[in-house]
Write a protein that holds these residues in place. Sequence first.
Motif, PDB file in Angstrom:
ATOM      1  N   MET A   1      -2.879   5.059  13.958  1.00 47.19           N
ATOM      2  CA  MET A   1      -2.530   6.164  13.063  1.00 47.19           C
ATOM      3  C   MET A   1      -2.510   5.594  11.650  1.00 47.19           C
ATOM      4  SD  MET A   1       0.903   8.519  13.137  1.00 47.19           S
ATOM      5  CE  MET A   1       1.344   9.521  11.721  1.00 47.19           C
ATOM      6  N   THR A   2      -3.049   6.334  10.705  1.00 52.02           N
ATOM      7  CA  THR A   2      -2.997   5.905   9.309  1.00 52.02           C
ATOM      8  C   THR A   2      -2.162   6.903   8.521  1.00 52.02           C
ATOM      9  OG1 THR A   2      -5.145   4.816   9.433  1.00 52.02           O
ATOM     10  CG2 THR A   2      -4.358   5.413   7.239  1.00 52.02           C
ATOM     11  N   ILE A   3      -1.191   6.397   7.799  1.00 50.78           N
ATOM     12  CA  ILE A   3      -0.387   7.257   6.926  1.00 50.78           C
ATOM     13  C   ILE A   3      -0.818   6.977   5.490  1.00 50.78           C
ATOM     14  CG2 ILE A   3       1.940   7.796   6.097  1.00 50.78           C
ATOM     15  CD1 ILE A   3       3.011   6.976   8.835  1.00 50.78           C
ATOM     16  N   LYS A   4      -1.230   8.038   4.787  1.00 46.64           N
ATOM     17  CA  LYS A   4      -1.611   7.905   3.380  1.00 46.64           C
ATOM     18  C   LYS A   4      -0.486   8.462   2.527  1.00 46.64           C
ATOM     19  CE  LYS A   4      -6.508   8.045   4.301  1.00 46.64           C
ATOM     20  NZ  LYS A   4      -7.813   8.575   4.090  1.00 46.64           N
ATOM     21  N   LEU A   5      -0.115   7.687   1.548  1.00 45.38           N
ATOM     22  CA  LEU A   5       0.995   8.113   0.688  1.00 45.38           C
ATOM     23  C   LEU A   5       0.806   7.499  -0.699  1.00 45.38           C
ATOM     24  CD1 LEU A   5       3.768   9.643   0.726  1.00 45.38           C
ATOM     25  CD2 LEU A   5       4.847   7.445   1.242  1.00 45.38           C
ATOM     26  N   GLY A   6       0.735   8.359  -1.690  1.00 42.64           N
ATOM     27  CA  GLY A   6       0.670   7.888  -3.073  1.00 42.64           C
ATOM     28  C   GLY A   6      -0.477   6.918  -3.339  1.00 42.64           C
ATOM     29  N   GLY A   7      -1.631   7.160  -2.708  1.00 42.70           N
ATOM     30  CA  GLY A   7      -2.785   6.294  -2.935  1.00 42.70           C
ATOM     31  C   GLY A   7      -2.744   4.993  -2.149  1.00 42.70           C
ATOM     32  N   ARG A   8      -1.753   4.845  -1.303  1.00 43.65           N
ATOM     33  CA  ARG A   8      -1.640   3.653  -0.444  1.00 43.65           C
ATOM     34  C   ARG A   8      -1.834   4.055   1.012  1.00 43.65           C
ATOM     35  NH1 ARG A   8      -2.214   0.115  -4.428  1.00 43.65           N
ATOM     36  NH2 ARG A   8      -0.319  -0.456  -5.541  1.00 43.65           N
ATOM     37  N   GLU A   9      -2.067   3.039   1.849  1.00 49.82           N
ATOM     38  CA  GLU A   9      -2.178   3.304   3.279  1.00 49.82           C
ATOM     39  C   GLU A   9      -1.274   2.375   4.075  1.00 49.82           C
ATOM     40  OE1 GLU A   9      -6.121   3.031   4.849  1.00 49.82           O
ATOM     41  OE2 GLU A   9      -6.808   4.841   3.806  1.00 49.82           O
ATOM     42  N   ALA A  10      -0.686   2.938   5.114  1.00 49.42           N
ATOM     43  CA  ALA A  10      -0.037   2.118   6.147  1.00 49.42           C
ATOM     44  C   ALA A  10      -0.789   2.404   7.439  1.00 49.42           C
ATOM     45  CB  ALA A  10       1.429   2.485   6.287  1.00 49.42           C
ATOM     46  N   ARG A  11      -1.324   1.365   8.053  1.00 48.64           N
ATOM     47  CA  ARG A  11      -2.113   1.538   9.278  1.00 48.64           C
ATOM     48  C   ARG A  11      -1.312   1.045  10.478  1.00 48.64           C
ATOM     49  NH1 ARG A  11      -7.718  -0.861   6.794  1.00 48.64           N
ATOM     50  NH2 ARG A  11      -7.929   0.694   5.135  1.00 48.64           N
TER      51      ARG A  11
ATOM     52  N   GLY B   1      -1.296  -2.441  23.131  1.00 52.70           N
ATOM     53  CA  GLY B   1      -0.748  -2.576  24.477  1.00 52.70           C
ATOM     54  C   GLY B   1       0.575  -3.320  24.405  1.00 52.70           C
ATOM     55  N   PRO B   2       1.237  -3.478  25.554  1.00 54.45           N
ATOM     56  CA  PRO B   2       2.574  -4.058  25.559  1.00 54.45           C
ATOM     57  C   PRO B   2       2.590  -5.520  25.122  1.00 54.45           C
ATOM     58  CG  PRO B   2       2.027  -3.076  27.690  1.00 54.45           C
ATOM     59  CD  PRO B   2       0.774  -3.105  26.894  1.00 54.45           C
ATOM     60  N   GLY B   3       3.517  -5.851  24.243  1.00 53.81           N
ATOM     61  CA  GLY B   3       3.773  -7.232  23.868  1.00 53.81           C
ATOM     62  C   GLY B   3       5.124  -7.603  24.451  1.00 53.81           C
ATOM     63  N   GLN B   4       6.133  -7.780  23.576  1.00 55.79           N
ATOM     64  CA  GLN B   4       7.480  -7.994  24.109  1.00 55.79           C
ATOM     65  C   GLN B   4       7.889  -6.781  24.937  1.00 55.79           C
ATOM     66  OE1 GLN B   4      10.908  -7.834  21.513  1.00 55.79           O
ATOM     67  NE2 GLN B   4      11.901  -9.509  22.616  1.00 55.79           N
ATOM     68  N   GLN B   5       7.381  -5.608  24.557  1.00 53.39           N
ATOM     69  CA  GLN B   5       7.587  -4.401  25.342  1.00 53.39           C
ATOM     70  C   GLN B   5       6.467  -3.409  25.078  1.00 53.39           C
ATOM     71  OE1 GLN B   5      10.882  -5.169  23.580  1.00 53.39           O
ATOM     72  NE2 GLN B   5       9.536  -5.135  21.814  1.00 53.39           N
ATOM     73  N   ALA B   6       6.395  -2.413  25.988  1.00 55.80           N
ATOM     74  CA  ALA B   6       5.485  -1.300  25.742  1.00 55.80           C
ATOM     75  C   ALA B   6       5.928  -0.623  24.446  1.00 55.80           C
ATOM     76  CB  ALA B   6       5.556  -0.321  26.905  1.00 55.80           C
ATOM     77  N   GLY B   7       4.956  -0.192  23.662  1.00 53.12           N
ATOM     78  CA  GLY B   7       5.265   0.540  22.435  1.00 53.12           C
ATOM     79  C   GLY B   7       5.304  -0.304  21.178  1.00 53.12           C
ATOM     80  N   ASP B   8       5.223  -1.640  21.313  1.00 52.61           N
ATOM     81  CA  ASP B   8       5.271  -2.540  20.140  1.00 52.61           C
ATOM     82  C   ASP B   8       4.238  -2.150  19.078  1.00 52.61           C
ATOM     83  OD1 ASP B   8       7.299  -4.371  20.486  1.00 52.61           O
ATOM     84  OD2 ASP B   8       6.063  -5.811  21.592  1.00 52.61           O
ATOM     85  N   THR B   9       4.701  -1.750  17.919  1.00 51.78           N
ATOM     86  CA  THR B   9       3.808  -1.231  16.868  1.00 51.78           C
ATOM     87  C   THR B   9       3.664  -2.209  15.709  1.00 51.78           C
ATOM     88  OG1 THR B   9       4.363   1.048  17.436  1.00 51.78           O
ATOM     89  CG2 THR B   9       3.488   0.674  15.222  1.00 51.78           C
ATOM     90  N   PHE B  10       2.428  -2.520  15.377  1.00 50.76           N
ATOM     91  CA  PHE B  10       2.102  -3.389  14.232  1.00 50.76           C
ATOM     92  C   PHE B  10       1.609  -2.498  13.089  1.00 50.76           C
ATOM     93  CE2 PHE B  10       1.995  -5.938  17.966  1.00 50.76           C
ATOM     94  CZ  PHE B  10       2.366  -7.210  17.586  1.00 50.76           C
ATOM     95  N   ILE B  11       1.953  -2.851  11.871  1.00 54.77           N
ATOM     96  CA  ILE B  11       1.592  -2.002  10.723  1.00 54.77           C
ATOM     97  C   ILE B  11       1.039  -2.870   9.596  1.00 54.77           C
ATOM     98  CG2 ILE B  11       2.475  -0.364   8.986  1.00 54.77           C
ATOM     99  CD1 ILE B  11       4.851  -0.260  11.436  1.00 54.77           C
ATOM    100  N   THR B  12      -0.194  -2.578   9.189  1.00 54.78           N
ATOM    101  CA  THR B  12      -0.737  -3.317   8.036  1.00 54.78           C
ATOM    102  C   THR B  12      -0.638  -2.466   6.777  1.00 54.78           C
ATOM    103  OG1 THR B  12      -2.960  -2.554   8.570  1.00 54.78           O
ATOM    104  CG2 THR B  12      -2.426  -4.816   9.153  1.00 54.78           C
ATOM    105  N   PHE B  13      -0.451  -3.157   5.664  1.00 57.07           N
ATOM    106  CA  PHE B  13      -0.533  -2.570   4.334  1.00 57.07           C
ATOM    107  C   PHE B  13      -1.716  -3.269   3.671  1.00 57.07           C
ATOM    108  CE2 PHE B  13       3.895  -2.272   5.628  1.00 57.07           C
ATOM    109  CZ  PHE B  13       4.192  -0.953   5.340  1.00 57.07           C
ATOM    110  N   PRO B  14      -2.924  -2.668   3.783  1.00 55.85           N
ATOM    111  CA  PRO B  14      -4.123  -3.386   3.339  1.00 55.85           C
ATOM    112  C   PRO B  14      -4.055  -3.784   1.867  1.00 55.85           C
ATOM    113  CG  PRO B  14      -4.716  -1.439   4.614  1.00 55.85           C
ATOM    114  CD  PRO B  14      -3.245  -1.372   4.402  1.00 55.85           C
TER     115      PRO B  14
END
Length: 327
Positions: free
Chosen positions: A178-188, A193-206
């Motif tokens: 999922m990509t969130i666009k806000l104020g000319g920026r992006e959070a991706r 898949g599961p790491g320490q647990q199912a649902g583990d979410t990583f987010i980049t700020f390019p």
Amino acid sequence: MAATTFSAIASRLTALARHLYCPILALAVGIVLTPTSAMAQERAAPPAELKQITNDLYFFYEFAGSNAVFMVTDEGVLVIDTRTHPRPGQALLEMIRKVTDKPIKWVINSHFHGDHHFGNAPFKAAGATFVAQSETARLMQHVQAKEMARRIDGFKNQGLDPNEVKLVLPDVTFDTNMTIKLGGREARLMYFGPGQQAGDTFITFPHARALFTPGAFGKRSMPNMAFTPSVENWVKLLEQVAAMDVDRILPAHGDVATRADVKELAAMLADEHATVKDAVAKGMGVDDAIKTLTFPQYKDWRNYNRLAGEIRALYELIQTGKRSYLD
Ligand SMILES: [Zn+2]
């Protein structure tokens, strides 16, 4: 790295801490309220601090608790994780308010552990839209009672009322990206898949060449093994993350890290898993394994005292495939 400690913010927070009688916040700014043994231990930990990563990206770092990240744009603020209880959550919100008066638009909860979403309520009141990976959303509800139960003592030691915790679930969920666009920026947002647990979410700020990591990574820290359905996938995704084109890792626990630190944790997990698997294959019982497998090479790592529990949790996974915490 341009890291700035906001002493001006800290002094204003001191006043706020006195006003709210919030021990965590008081701890963060170095004033002493009613001491307890847990607080005495935590006092040895470095005080919480707010680090400015780029002109618009901030890392709230609390060694003794859990971290948060926020991005400030002209259109509003995006927050990752809200700390362990509505009061420290409120303190985080106040901290953001010292930086900007823009609306809180988005809150992402990185995984289902309560120390990353039990502070949601003040952000809900502030009008944020909540996002989480679909497995995180499911587990937030499914193990809410267990997540509360394992934090009750901590809340009491910090003078926090458990009854103030309200489950605030995501408004929006996603499965893989999922990509969130806000104020000319992006959070991706990314799910591998599961790491320490199912649902583990990583987010980049390019734009900032920065990556937020959930509970799946902490620098030189022995992780809790009770939730993972697959150590193999956990190791694989950490190797994938270590190869990403970013300069800084902003973890859910521990200080700002590098891709080499992620690689080091992947190697430790692979080593620990292979060693325990070998013991199981040789017919060694779990109690003998705990006595024998002391992993002295990791004795200086944070949470080394978790080792017996980790071995027990790995035995459960290897022998039964089960994760009883998630039943
Ligand atoms: Zn946590």
